[in-house]
Design an enzyme around this catalytic site. Structure first.
Site, PDB file in Angstrom:
ATOM      1  N   GLU A  60      45.883  44.243  49.999  1.00  0.00           N
ATOM      2  CA  GLU A  60      44.956  45.267  49.501  1.00  0.00           C
ATOM      3  C   GLU A  60      43.985  45.784  50.570  1.00  0.00           C
ATOM      4  O   GLU A  60      43.663  46.968  50.596  1.00  0.00           O
ATOM      5  CB  GLU A  60      44.174  44.735  48.296  1.00  0.00           C
ATOM      6  CG  GLU A  60      44.981  44.674  46.996  1.00  0.00           C
ATOM      7  CD  GLU A  60      45.859  43.435  46.886  1.00  0.00           C
ATOM      8  OE1 GLU A  60      45.781  42.562  47.775  1.00  0.00           O
ATOM      9  OE2 GLU A  60      46.630  43.345  45.911  1.00  0.00           O
ATOM     10  N   HIS A 129      43.566  40.470  34.617  1.00  0.00           N
ATOM     11  CA  HIS A 129      44.381  41.695  34.629  1.00  0.00           C
ATOM     12  C   HIS A 129      43.939  42.674  33.534  1.00  0.00           C
ATOM     13  O   HIS A 129      44.740  43.481  33.075  1.00  0.00           O
ATOM     14  CB  HIS A 129      45.862  41.361  34.422  1.00  0.00           C
ATOM     15  CG  HIS A 129      46.553  40.843  35.640  1.00  0.00           C
ATOM     16  ND1 HIS A 129      46.241  39.646  36.213  1.00  0.00           N
ATOM     17  CD2 HIS A 129      47.540  41.369  36.422  1.00  0.00           C
ATOM     18  CE1 HIS A 129      47.018  39.441  37.275  1.00  0.00           C
ATOM     19  NE2 HIS A 129      47.806  40.484  37.427  1.00  0.00           N
TER      20      HIS A 129
END
Lengths: 326, 327
Positions: A60, A129
């Site tokens: 990321e 999530h």
């Protein structure tokens, strides 16, 4: 007028902009050959090729840093971080680099960078999530943060984000991917930072975005049968925050409720409440209320997840409590 | 890299290298004086002793190439072509500084010379250079990007992410590690299990080259070779420049953690003395000519500081300029 899903609106916005501007590149984890883990970007790789559309390693920080470096040297990147919960993995790049790059160089650079991520609960994805990221990101001047609730806004605001010469984080709500709506073939890019009154009413202002907006509208429909008229505002972006639209509405309804799919402490609703306390307090007939996840985290168990994320019942109760105040 | 493969520079190039290194040395000595006298605030990180690294790499680059570097970045900026005035004014937070006073010592940036920014977060500048390399790759410009970082940055996560992704994408980027033997106050061996950081390149399928960071011709040669490889589309390299900082980590650090005698050993291989000695031996310059060069540089440094001191601060009304692009 053609109806498309919120998911298709993302794909269409990216493809339409990439056709117009060769400097747009698109990369992230599994966005190219697989078409995205949420199947949001099928066909982009096939149409625009391996040079402009790339799968990345699970990295990321490298994704965002590389996108930033490309943005300041002549490309217009769209970087995807998959789940918004992964934004914190790249927080240094987003906060210390992307948001500050123009400023700390004394305006030498523009940063035409779009960061996309899918957020929100209700799908049983568990604690890591399911979070919403807009309130995390609104404390960093230099970033714009949008969170569209409808296919048309998704399409027009994503196009606007891609064209913007500032970094824009576009948050897509996972629960809304299958939502259908009209998107005219000639729909133009939207204006980032404008809230929208999506339902007019005289009794109370409700401000919400994404999934919470749809739940607020559900409550508004129900209460209308009793002659209670809610004015519902889709905030659409938290940075820039459209104070004027909210203030105008509060001056009319004299009551304000905010519905947020995030913990109470530090949420965008606190900023709106502060703004109204500052600029609109004498127009209020009742305290400002917020419906939040309180300060809980999102649990996996379906009964707990449904309890934690604000639902129509909680919104309706808050509305009735507020209307009972004098 | 063996001694044989070091390309010797011609006299003009050596004079340029000598001038660049001396400029960095004298500018940084004056910068330290400014900070110690509290004429400028905050902190500063000097690269005195490491001048051959920044000067050697910069001399191997072409116009159109890009660079990102570290908060120990005055040398990188000057080597690439930032003016002394722009740097000194930025150091003092003046409106005419390189970053109009928004950056300071740790954020020297000059887009016009390809300096995409010095960075105050260890390692963050690695992927930013990769982005510049991606632009070059997609536009087919033949340009490359270089990124400077210290030994300490090779232990941060984004180092791994960056070298891996740059290699997979065959980006035209050079990863240049200035191993000055200390990450802040800690010796490399206290924080890192190997002596040669270039070994880490093997894990990313790219060449790892150990370079004498005190010899500007060695740095120049290694950079040129890696740059040619990158320009040819063969991907990134990791260069480890073995070097040493004479001063402490930052303004207030006197370096008490150094082994006795260590600094003296490194002073024997001072990068400026090394090149100057080589040039004198080759009859390319004599001491008097060098003293003249040094005197002119000293004068230019002092002039730039005096100029910067007289420059105005940014307007207060402009405090939130450059947060967003208004267009």
């Amino acid at each position: 007028m053609p109806e498309i899903t919120y998911r298709d609106a993302v794909q269409k916005a990216i493809a339409d902009e990439m056709r117009l501007d060769d400097s747009i590149v698109f990369f992230g984890e599994d966005v190219a050959k697989a078409g995205g883990v949420f199947k949001v970007t099928p066909g982009i790789y096939e149409e625009f090729g391996a040079e402009r559309v790339r799968d990345t390693p699970i990295s990321e920080q490298a994704i965002i840093g590389t996108a930033l470096g490309a943005a300041i040297t002549g490309l217009r990147p769209i970087a995807e971080l998959m789940f918004a919960d992964f934004i914190p993995v790249a927080m240094d790049q987003i906060v210390n680099q992307v948001a500050k790059y123009r400023f700390m160089s004394g305006g030498q650079f523009t940063v035409p960078l779009t960061i996309r991520a899918a957020q929100g609960g209700g799908g049983g994805f568990g604690t890591q999530h399911s979070q919403c990221a807009e309130s995390w990101l609104m404390n960093f001047p230099g970033l714009k943060v949008v969170a569209p609730a409808t296919p048309l806004d998704m399409y027009s605001l994503l196009r606007a984000a891609i064209r913007d010469d500032n970094p824009v984080v576009v948050l897509e709500h996972k629960y809304l991917y299958t939502l259908k709506g009209e998107v005219p073939a000639d729909a133009s890019p939207g204006s980032i930072g404008e809230a929208k009154v999506v339902r007019e009413g005289a009794d109370l202002t409700v401000v919400a975005l994404q999934l919470m907006l749809h739940r607020a509208l559900e409550v508004a429909d129900k209460l209308a049968d009793e002659g209670i008229n809610l004015e519902v505002i889709d905030l659409r972006a938290v940075a820039p925050l459209d104070s004027e639209t909210i203030l105008r509405s509060v001056m009319k309804t004299n009551r304000l409720l905010m519905v947020e799919e995030s913990p109470r402490q530090g949420g965008w609703g606190a900023s709106v409440a502060s703004m109204i306390a500052d600029r609109g307090i004498y127009h209020l007939d009742a305290p400002i209320k917020r419906v939040n996840m309180e300060n809980s985290l999102i649990a996996y168990s379906p009964v707990l997840e449904d309890e934690i994320i604000p639902n129509a019942g909680k919104i309706e109760k808050a509305v009735r409590d507020l209307l009972a105040e004098d | 890299m063996t001694t044989d493969s070091i390309a010797r520079l011609d006299r003009d190039a050596r004079l340029k290298a000598l001038n660049t290194m001396t400029t960095i040395r004298l500018a940084e000595e004056e910068i330290q004086n400014l900070f110690m006298a509290n004429l400028v605030r905050g902190t500063t990180h000097l690269a005195i002793g490491q001048e051959a690294c920044s000067a050697g790499v910069a001399q191997a680059l072409r116009p159109g190439d890009s660079m990102t570097c570290t908060y120990r970045g005055h040398g990188h900026a000057l080597a690439l072509g930032m003016t002394l005035r722009a740097m000194m004014a930025e150091m003092m937070g003046k409106a005419s500084g390189a970053c109009k006073g928004r950056g300071g010592s740790m954020h020297m940036t000059d887009q016009s010379i390809g300096l995409l920014g010095a960075n105050a977060i260890v390692g963050a500048q690695l992927p930013i250079a990769m982005g510049a390399a991606l632009t070059a790759q997609i536009k087919g410009s033949g340009a490359i990007a270089v990124v400077f970082f210290g030994d300490g940055a090779t232990n941060i996560g984004v180092f791994h992410e960056s070298l891996n992704m740059a290699s997979v994408w065959k980006l035209p980027v050079l990863f240049i590690c200035e191993n000055n033997l200390y990450g802040e106050y800690s010796p490399v061996r206290a924080t890192t299990p190997i002596d040669d950081l270039a070994e880490r390149a093997a894990a990313y399928g790219m060449p790892g080259v150990i370079v004498d960071g005190q010899d500007i011709e060695a740095v120049y040669s290694a950079t040129l070779a890696a740059a040619e490889r990158a320009r040819a589309g063969d991907g990134p390299s990791l260069l480890e420049l073995k070097t040493y900082r004479y001063r402490g980590h930052s303004r207030a650090d006197t370096g008490p953690y150094r082994a006795p005698g260590e600094l003296d050993e490194w002073l024997k291989r001072d990068p400026i003395d090394l090149l100057l000695g080589r040039m004198i031996a080759a009859g390319e310059i004599d001491q008097a000519e060098y003293d003249e060069m040094r005197g002119a540089i000293e004068k230019a440094v002092v002039e730039a500081i005096e100029w910067a001191q007289a420059e105005p601060f940014p307007e207060l009304e402009a405090a939130d300029d450059y947060v967003y692009y208004p267009g």
